[in-house]
Design a protein around this motif. Sequence first.
Motif, PDB file in Angstrom:
ATOM      1  N   VAL A  29       5.961   0.680  -5.600  1.00 34.34           N
ATOM      2  CA  VAL A  29       5.969   0.432  -4.157  1.00 34.34           C
ATOM      3  C   VAL A  29       4.771   1.077  -3.474  1.00 34.34           C
ATOM      4  O   VAL A  29       4.218   0.518  -2.512  1.00 34.34           O
ATOM      5  CB  VAL A  29       7.299   0.907  -3.528  1.00 34.34           C
ATOM      6  N   VAL A  30       4.331   2.230  -3.952  1.00 34.54           N
ATOM      7  CA  VAL A  30       3.142   2.876  -3.386  1.00 34.54           C
ATOM      8  C   VAL A  30       1.897   2.065  -3.720  1.00 34.54           C
ATOM      9  O   VAL A  30       1.041   1.813  -2.855  1.00 34.54           O
ATOM     10  CB  VAL A  30       3.012   4.328  -3.889  1.00 34.54           C
ATOM     11  N   ILE A  31       1.802   1.644  -4.955  1.00 36.79           N
ATOM     12  CA  ILE A  31       0.658   0.834  -5.390  1.00 36.79           C
ATOM     13  C   ILE A  31       0.597  -0.461  -4.581  1.00 36.79           C
ATOM     14  O   ILE A  31      -0.459  -0.838  -4.050  1.00 36.79           O
ATOM     15  CB  ILE A  31       0.761   0.544  -6.895  1.00 36.79           C
ATOM     16  N   ASP A  32       1.749  -1.134  -4.459  1.00 37.26           N
ATOM     17  CA  ASP A  32       1.791  -2.413  -3.746  1.00 37.26           C
ATOM     18  C   ASP A  32       1.475  -2.246  -2.265  1.00 37.26           C
ATOM     19  O   ASP A  32       0.794  -3.097  -1.668  1.00 37.26           O
ATOM     20  CB  ASP A  32       3.169  -3.063  -3.910  1.00 37.26           C
ATOM     21  N   THR A  33       1.966  -1.181  -1.676  1.00 40.75           N
ATOM     22  CA  THR A  33       1.722  -0.945  -0.248  1.00 40.75           C
ATOM     23  C   THR A  33       0.241  -0.749   0.023  1.00 40.75           C
ATOM     24  O   THR A  33      -0.301  -1.280   1.008  1.00 40.75           O
ATOM     25  CB  THR A  33       2.518   0.277   0.233  1.00 40.75           C
ATOM     26  N   MET A  34      -0.421   0.002  -0.841  1.00 38.99           N
ATOM     27  CA  MET A  34      -1.854   0.244  -0.644  1.00 38.99           C
ATOM     28  C   MET A  34      -2.662  -1.030  -0.879  1.00 38.99           C
ATOM     29  O   MET A  34      -3.606  -1.320  -0.133  1.00 38.99           O
ATOM     30  CB  MET A  34      -2.314   1.376  -1.562  1.00 38.99           C
ATOM     31  N   VAL A  35      -2.300  -1.798  -1.893  1.00 38.38           N
ATOM     32  CA  VAL A  35      -3.006  -3.054  -2.159  1.00 38.38           C
ATOM     33  C   VAL A  35      -2.814  -4.023  -0.987  1.00 38.38           C
ATOM     34  O   VAL A  35      -3.765  -4.666  -0.521  1.00 38.38           O
ATOM     35  CB  VAL A  35      -2.516  -3.682  -3.479  1.00 38.38           C
TER      36      VAL A  35
END
Length: 425
Positions: free
Chosen positions: A46-52
């Motif tokens: 979720v952190v990776i996706d949010t930043m992307v």
Amino acid sequence: MEGLLPDLDVVRKDFPILSRVLAGADGGGQPLVYLDSANTSQKPQVVIDTMVDHLERHNANIARAMHQLGAEATAAYEDARDKVAAFLGAPDRDEVIFLKNATEALNLAASTMAWAGERQVGPGDEVVITEMEHHSNIVPWQLLCERTGATLRWFGVTDEGHLDLSNVDDLINERTKVVSLVWVSNMLGTVNPIGEIARRAHEVGALVVVDASQAAPQLPIDLAAMPEEDRPDLLAFTGHKVVGPTGIGVLWGRRSVLDQLPPFLGGGEMIETVTMERSTYAPIPHKFEAGTPPIVEAVGLGAAVDYLSVLGMESVHRHEQAITAYALDGLATVPGLRILGPLDVAQRGGAISFEIPGVHPHDVATVLDSRGIAVRAGHHCAKPAHQRFGVQSSTRMSSYLYTTPAEIDALVEGLEYTRSYFKLD
């Protein structure tokens, strides 16, 4: 095992890197056993996706752009501030300052106290730290004392790894201007009595600065719920240890203290107005956020503290204690292994430093790595603490919310293999 996070297998699937298979010494594959979370935590999807998503759809500079993307980026950045304030139980969201890491936050505190009016540190004043600090909470205060003529003093450490508070009334006295200490030691794992020390410091009018870099990932923090006299005045932590990205740190401070401190860096956004003769400055938090801030990193940190909040920091803490207790028991079975720091899980966090006489920590880490086990080896930016225990360096394992008992078993087996490899039996 009692205390582990429910659905731990599901939680682990949130962290894609944990499914990696590494190259082993024999050329075969070794599943990753990640036991270096005190160094940096792994990141949930979720952190990776949010930043992307932010970079793909909302990327713009904040505050200055009068268009839709700028408004979206500004809203996302300020929403992250709200989330961090809630995570800390901060009484006022404007008391949350975004910086690049906890090191910068601690340097801000120390540097501005060389310039600040009634908070200014000078000759005859004393600054108190401890012998178990990370270098980030030693060097800035040394620099402050060198530049101002103040005296640096420190709490020692007992053989069991606790702060020696036998001389607290001598160390914290009417000359003390600042007491700065770690909440949870990154090397010894010790959980320090922040409230007790803050109470004494406030009795003599000293400011209390807390390095919460190892506390924020594993302890529930509720600043508003703390008694006023027990609450620190400034508190720092870093994003990459709380399942967030690198490049983002937080300084929380009481509004009354932050208002008294002068700006740390000068530039765009931290100003109220600028003329060629003089400048006036914006109120907090912007006074301390000069230039383009780490926007996407702040957005990622917001997603990270959301993730932790959904799990519940009480549950995260219970999991860490259960795994740490299991690790302490397992390490105790390795012949000759010496743990540095408290042996009572109730008095420590999840970072466990140890030594195996006859094997250099770098060699221990190398052999473990050949089996897919990632640990830390070195002085962990805590040279004085190592010197106190008569060792140059140590090996450190550190668990987190995704660590399983089977991974601890793999570590213990790896250490037994290490002893055999170096013919210590």
